[in-house]
Design an enzyme around this catalytic site. Structure first.
Site, PDB file in Angstrom:
ATOM      1  N   HIS A  17       0.877  -1.272   0.156  1.00  0.00           N
ATOM      2  CA  HIS A  17      -0.110  -0.056  -0.051  1.00  0.00           C
ATOM      3  C   HIS A  17       1.056   1.272  -0.050  1.00  0.00           C
ATOM      4  O   HIS A  17       2.103   1.161  -0.390  1.00  0.00           O
ATOM      5  CB  HIS A  17      -0.859  -0.092   1.120  1.00  0.00           C
ATOM      6  CG  HIS A  17      -0.432  -0.128   2.592  1.00  0.00           C
ATOM      7  ND1 HIS A  17       0.020   1.008   3.305  1.00  0.00           N
ATOM      8  CD2 HIS A  17      -0.024  -1.230   3.116  1.00  0.00           C
ATOM      9  CE1 HIS A  17       0.619   0.567   4.432  1.00  0.00           C
ATOM     10  NE2 HIS A  17       0.619  -0.879   4.319  1.00  0.00           N
ATOM     11  N   GLU A  61      24.234  -8.489  24.499  1.00  0.00           N
ATOM     12  CA  GLU A  61      23.397  -8.988  23.291  1.00  0.00           C
ATOM     13  C   GLU A  61      23.963  -9.709  22.465  1.00  0.00           C
ATOM     14  O   GLU A  61      23.648 -10.341  21.503  1.00  0.00           O
ATOM     15  CB  GLU A  61      22.546  -7.797  22.613  1.00  0.00           C
ATOM     16  CG  GLU A  61      23.719  -6.622  22.068  1.00  0.00           C
ATOM     17  CD  GLU A  61      22.840  -5.644  21.546  1.00  0.00           C
ATOM     18  OE1 GLU A  61      21.522  -5.628  21.262  1.00  0.00           O
ATOM     19  OE2 GLU A  61      23.395  -4.564  21.300  1.00  0.00           O
ATOM     20  N   ASP A  72      18.147  -9.123  21.081  1.00  0.00           N
ATOM     21  CA  ASP A  72      19.332  -9.748  20.168  1.00  0.00           C
ATOM     22  C   ASP A  72      19.771 -11.035  21.060  1.00  0.00           C
ATOM     23  O   ASP A  72      20.216 -12.072  20.133  1.00  0.00           O
ATOM     24  CB  ASP A  72      20.273  -8.638  19.909  1.00  0.00           C
ATOM     25  CG  ASP A  72      19.982  -7.795  18.632  1.00  0.00           C
ATOM     26  OD1 ASP A  72      19.429  -8.305  17.830  1.00  0.00           O
ATOM     27  OD2 ASP A  72      20.185  -6.422  18.674  1.00  0.00           O
ATOM     28  N   ARG A  89      14.837 -12.941  14.973  1.00  0.00           N
ATOM     29  CA  ARG A  89      13.769 -12.276  15.868  1.00  0.00           C
ATOM     30  C   ARG A  89      12.601 -11.798  14.905  1.00  0.00           C
ATOM     31  O   ARG A  89      11.653 -11.241  15.308  1.00  0.00           O
ATOM     32  CB  ARG A  89      14.348 -11.107  16.645  1.00  0.00           C
ATOM     33  CG  ARG A  89      14.942  -9.861  15.946  1.00  0.00           C
ATOM     34  CD  ARG A  89      15.750  -9.023  16.771  1.00  0.00           C
ATOM     35  NE  ARG A  89      15.114  -7.741  17.163  1.00  0.00           N
ATOM     36  CZ  ARG A  89      15.793  -6.784  17.632  1.00  0.00           C
ATOM     37  NH1 ARG A  89      17.018  -6.746  18.025  1.00  0.00           N
ATOM     38  NH2 ARG A  89      15.055  -5.601  17.714  1.00  0.00           N
ATOM     39  N   CYS A 116      16.692  -4.381  28.833  1.00  0.00           N
ATOM     40  CA  CYS A 116      16.135  -3.561  28.147  1.00  0.00           C
ATOM     41  C   CYS A 116      15.374  -3.900  26.745  1.00  0.00           C
ATOM     42  O   CYS A 116      14.954  -3.219  25.951  1.00  0.00           O
ATOM     43  CB  CYS A 116      16.841  -2.211  27.826  1.00  0.00           C
ATOM     44  SG  CYS A 116      18.213  -2.619  26.806  1.00  0.00           S
ATOM     45  N   HIS A 150     -25.842 -11.873  39.441  1.00  0.00           N
ATOM     46  CA  HIS A 150     -24.815 -12.759  39.207  1.00  0.00           C
ATOM     47  C   HIS A 150     -24.503 -13.046  37.747  1.00  0.00           C
ATOM     48  O   HIS A 150     -25.390 -13.113  37.161  1.00  0.00           O
ATOM     49  CB  HIS A 150     -24.773 -14.016  40.271  1.00  0.00           C
ATOM     50  CG  HIS A 150     -25.929 -14.804  39.973  1.00  0.00           C
ATOM     51  ND1 HIS A 150     -26.035 -16.082  39.458  1.00  0.00           N
ATOM     52  CD2 HIS A 150     -27.141 -14.429  40.143  1.00  0.00           C
ATOM     53  CE1 HIS A 150     -27.106 -16.501  39.272  1.00  0.00           C
ATOM     54  NE2 HIS A 150     -28.080 -15.775  39.946  1.00  0.00           N
TER      55      HIS A 150
HETATM   56  C1  PEP Z   1      17.795  -5.714  22.299  1.00  0.00           C
HETATM   57  O1  PEP Z   1      18.649  -6.026  21.402  1.00  0.00           O
HETATM   58  O2  PEP Z   1      17.315  -6.240  23.197  1.00  0.00           O
HETATM   59  C2  PEP Z   1      17.798  -4.155  22.317  1.00  0.00           C
HETATM   60  C3  PEP Z   1      17.255  -3.502  23.297  1.00  0.00           C
HETATM   61  O3  PEP Z   1      18.290  -3.458  21.098  1.00  0.00           O
HETATM   62  P1  PEP Z   1      17.508  -3.180  19.896  1.00  0.00           P
HETATM   63  O4  PEP Z   1      16.004  -3.855  19.899  1.00  0.00           O
HETATM   64  O5  PEP Z   1      17.447  -1.818  19.513  1.00  0.00           O
HETATM   65  O6  PEP Z   1      18.384  -4.086  18.879  1.00  0.00           O
HETATM   66 MG    MG Z   2      19.862  -4.982  20.085  1.00  0.00          MG
END
Ligand code: PEP
Ligand code: MG
Length: 847
Positions: free
Chosen positions: A16, A544, A568, A578, A615, A750
């Site tokens: 699109h 990572e 990662d 992923r 993270c 109920h």
């Molecule tokens: C990760 O790899 O978990 C990460 C936080 O970095 P990105 O998703 O930006 O690769």
């Molecule tokens: Mg990463």
């Protein structure tokens, strides 16, 4: 012989406007002709024309062949191949809808008996809004010049100049915007304005028919709208609105007010109604007054709806008879129910006043939770921070309860532009985030480009396996001055807050030492220039790459903290891409081997007195919080919308319980077993059936309908249901077949329904007794509403109900309940009455 490239469309929504615009963006730099053929439909298209590309109706898995011929065909082919392999699959995410289809829910009795007029529509952006109705019409072409022109060449030049100005206008607006839906949309419109097929159509209309520009525009709009509307794809049909938008803008620029659409000026809280509203018309509306939208045609994937969603504007589509709507009348858009409510009566106004209270009470409760420091029930702290990618996201992140920024992906500053940001621009962005943080820590991750993020100006070469190739820290040697500039901007920003630097993709000690040396050099240079900075600025590494996880002892000598990039780390550890949804079973953070790896990382970091956080996306899943707390992470960092839920879940668990869960999980052999252990853990900590906040005293409910609604709303406010109207509907399914007025002034409505997340009992005492059609004719002074999950089967539901009914037969029990006014004591009375039969039932939890 033209060069050929075969390709299968990987995009779930097909090609699109946004992916087409990205493709056109790549190819327009070349002189060669690039023609594509969709082999499913045999439609061909000029690949440098977004309109032509979308008209080829390329859907998911369609086979497509590109043919390139011309002076720079080899270069064009290389660029196309790289784009198709690396960028194109990421050009579009599946679009989501957040509301249910039309007519699913019956109207709640309080509303259906309110005497207002209710029109049903399809909710496409949820929420409730009230305002005066404002109608918006289409482009007003009838008022524009129709006579043939004397000199078609002059007329075309006039139109071409207007097109160029329009493109410049889009460029200027884009330069002021961060990435996001509004920017995506402007890029699509810019692509249409410079589209070769669009321009050819316009110039031919003028040359052949001697049309004035206005008629040429109207005719091109009709041509492309019809072409797009004729496709089977809803997504492509919606793009007709984008063409109309650009045409409307052109008419406006050429003819001014004469071509202006019907009134788009809003002066008070407004519900805007339009047969079809173009994205440009939406953006022109004053959002200080725009409260809701009702549209004749629009799907949840139209750009107008995507914009409405991103600005949180409740929206209904498929509304018929909008012409019958009185402009200026006060109306309500209820996109939770799928209803536009007009001719508001006092009862309808009362209903919506209660709805407002319900929504505000829930928001206030969540805000209270998110404002508190993140900790387990027994006081163990686990800092909850936010992941952001632009400076503008920082303030909202802190508003949502973030205790810091755990990951600022700085590469976003470097993408989608023709040259990298200079030191001053970077410094300004970093300072903006630190100012919003107001003393809280901010982790700036240095440039993570390569793999799927390749700024054109770096000319990074195509690689066989880009995700295992030159990315992040691995390109810093080659682009040393770029890296040094970023480090310098960060060092300079460190004077203005609690700034931490984090290096992505560290795999070896050599990389670590080199990076530290660069940072030390730059700090020294800044010192020599008398620039103030924080000499103790912490520098950390992302963990990572699996090799880093096994080098922590050495790395902890170079770095002050670690942050696990689970996105990662998981893909490299499990050898599972992923992005590949087929590998979900492998790419699963509950894989016991991965949990063991995480445990090892945390223990090793702590043995070296180094803080360790996580993270990746895993941190944003509230269900996994007990595992992350039990593993011992010091901090987690997640996307902003997850923060309130993460804090709320954390507050439900104890550190000891979480550690025990982790010990069990580490002994499991499959991800499924870990998931089962997690479910058991969650089900053991069900909130009680009744708690003081579920007691409503001195209720102003005057009718049975209002009392039931108020009780269902209380479940929503306390987070025991996300769908109070479904709970209400389930209660009414029973209530309409027989009255639950039990006699003696008691009622026990109920239901058995999975729209409640936890089995719940609500006790409500109305200010004045309520007529309930009870067995003995007495009005109701005490209502006890019971909502049990279906997964508990009939027996649990009947057991609690029967026990309650037996208790209500007891005059002592009744008088205790009637006289007591302390919620905690009322809870205790009910709890006691169940004695050893206290209904603690296994429940299935939200995931
Ligand atoms: C990760 O790899 O978990 C990460 C936080 O970095 P990105 O998703 O930006 O690769
Ligand atoms: Mg990463």
């Amino acid at each position: 012989m033209p060069l050929e490239q075969h390709f299968t469309c990987p995009l779930p929504n097909g090609v699109h406007a946004r992916p087409a615009s990205a493709l056109e963006e790549v190819l327009r730099a070349f002189d060669s002709d690039v023609v594509l053929t969709n082999q499913r439909t045999s439609r061909t298209a000029n690949s440098k024309s977004i309109l032509s590309i979308v008209g080829a109706d390329i859907r998911h898995a369609d086979p497509v062949v590109f043919r390139i011929s011309g002076p720079d065909e080899t270069k064009a082919m290389a660029a196309l191949t790289e784009f198709l392999h690396e960028k194109f699959p990421l050009c579009d995410q599946p679009l989501t809808t957040d509301a249910k289809p039309n007519g699913d829910l019956r109207l709640p009795p309080c509303l259906s008996h309110a005497g207002a007029v209710v029109h049903r529509g399809t909710p496409v952006v949820s929420g409730i809004a009230r305002g005066q109705a404002v109608r918006i019409g289409k482009n007003n072409v009838d008022a524009l010049p129709r006579n043939s022109v004397v000199d078609p060449k002059i007329e075309w030049r006039r139109l071409e100049t207007a097109l160029e100005k329009l493109v410049e206008n889009y460029d200027a607006r884009l330069a002021r915007l961060d990435q996001g839906i509004e920017a995506d949309l402007l890029k699509v419109h810019r692509s249409i304005a410079r589209d070769v097929e669009f321009r050819r159509q316009l110039s031919e209309e003028i040359a052949k028919n001697q049309y004035p520009a206005a008629q040429a525009i109207a005719s091109a709009e009709k041509h492309f709208s019809e072409m797009l509307s004729a496709t089977d794809s809803e997504l492509l049909r919606e793009r007709a609105l984008d063409v109309q938008d650009v045409c409307g803008q052109l008419l406006h620029d050429l003819y001014g007010a004469k071509a202006a659409k019907a009134n788009t000026e809003l002066v008070a809280d407004s519900i805007v109604a339009a047969e079809s509203l173009t994205p440009g018309q939406f953006l022109a509306l004053d959002r200080n007054f725009l409260r809701g939208l009702v549209l004749g045609q629009a799907s949840h994937t139209s750009h107008t709806v995507i914009l409405a969603r991103s600005f949180n504007i409740p929206t209904l589509a498929d509304m018929e008879n909008l012409a019958g709507l009185n402009a200026g009348e006060e109306v309500v858009v209820d996109a939770d129910l799928g209803a536009l409510v007009t001719r508001l009566t006092p009862a309808a106004r009362k209903y919506y006043a209660r709805e407002k209270q319900r929504i505000e009470a829930r928001r206030a409760r969540l805000q209270k939770l998110s404002a508190q420091p993140a900790a387990t029930r027994d006081g163990h702290r686990l800092e909850v921070a936010a992941n952001i990618a632009t400076a503008a996201e920082a303030a909202p992140a802190f508003g949502a309860g973030a205790e810091g920024i755990g990951l600022f992906r700085t590469e976003m500053l470097f993408l989608d532009r023709t040259s990298p940001p200079d030191e001053a621009e970077q410094l300004a962005a970093y300072r903006e985030v630190l100012a919003a943080a107001n003393g809280r820590p901010v982790v700036f991750r240095t440039l993570d480009v390569g793999a799927d993020k390749k700024p054109g100006y770096l000319n990074l070469p195509a690689e066989e396996n880009p995700f295992l190739g030159c990315r992040a820290v691995r390109i810093y040697h080659e682009f040393e001055s770029l890296f040094r500039k970023q480090i310098r901007a960060l060092i300079r920003a460190s004077e203005f807050g609690k700034l931490q630097v984090m290096i992505p993709f560290i795999a070896t000690m050599d990389e670590a030492r080199w990076v530290r040396q660069v940072i030390a050099d730059e700090q020294k240079k800044c010192g020599a220039e008398n620039i103030k900075f924080d000499g103790a600025m912490p520098v950390g590494a992302m963990i990572e790459v699996p090799s880093a996880a096994f080098t922590l002892e050495a790395l902890s000598q170079e770095f002050d903290f670690f942050s696990v990039g689970s996105n990662d780390l998981l893909q490299y550890f499990m050898a599972a891409d992923r992005m590949n949804s087929k590998l979900g079973g492998l790419y699963d953070p509950l894989q016991p081997a991965f949990l063991r790896l995480l445990k090892q990382i945390v223990d090793e970091a702590h043995a070296r007195y180094t803080e360790v956080s996580l993270c990746g996306e895993m941190a944003g899943r509230a269900r996994l919080i007990p595992l992350l707390a039990g593993l011992g992470f010091d901090k987690i960092s997640a996307s902003v919308p997850a923060i309130a839920d993460l804090k709320a879940e954390l507050a439900e668990v104890t550190l000891g319980g979480c550690q025990e869960l982790v010990a069990q999980a580490l002994r499991c052999t499959t991800a499924r077993e870990v998931s089962e252990r997690l479910d058991e853990f969650v089900s053991r900590r069900n909130p009680p059936l009744l708690e003081p906040e579920l007691i409503i005293l001195d209720s102003d409910a005057a009718t049975k309908e209002e009392a039931i609604k108020q009780a269902a709303d209380q479940l929503f406010i306390l987070g025991r249901t996300e769908n109070p109207r479904e709970v209400e509907e389930a209660i009414w399914q029973r209530e309409t077949s027989y009255s639950t007025g039990f006699g003696y002034g008691f009622a026990i409505p109920h239901c058995k329904n999975n729209s409640v997340q936890f089995n719940s009992m609500v006790l409500l005492k109305p200010r004045s007794p309520i007529a309930w059609n009870s067995l003995d004719g007495q009005p109701v002074r005490v209502m006890i509403m019971l909502a049990i999950r279906e997964t508990n089967g009939d027996s649990a539901h009947m057991k609690v109900l029967a026990r309650l009914a037996r208790q209500v037969m007891d005059p002592h029990f009744r008088s205790q309940l009637e006289q007591e006014t302390d919620p905690a004591k009322l809870c205790a009375i009910l709890q006691q009455s169940f004695g050893s039969e206290t209904p603690v039932m296994p429940q299935t939890q939200k995931s």
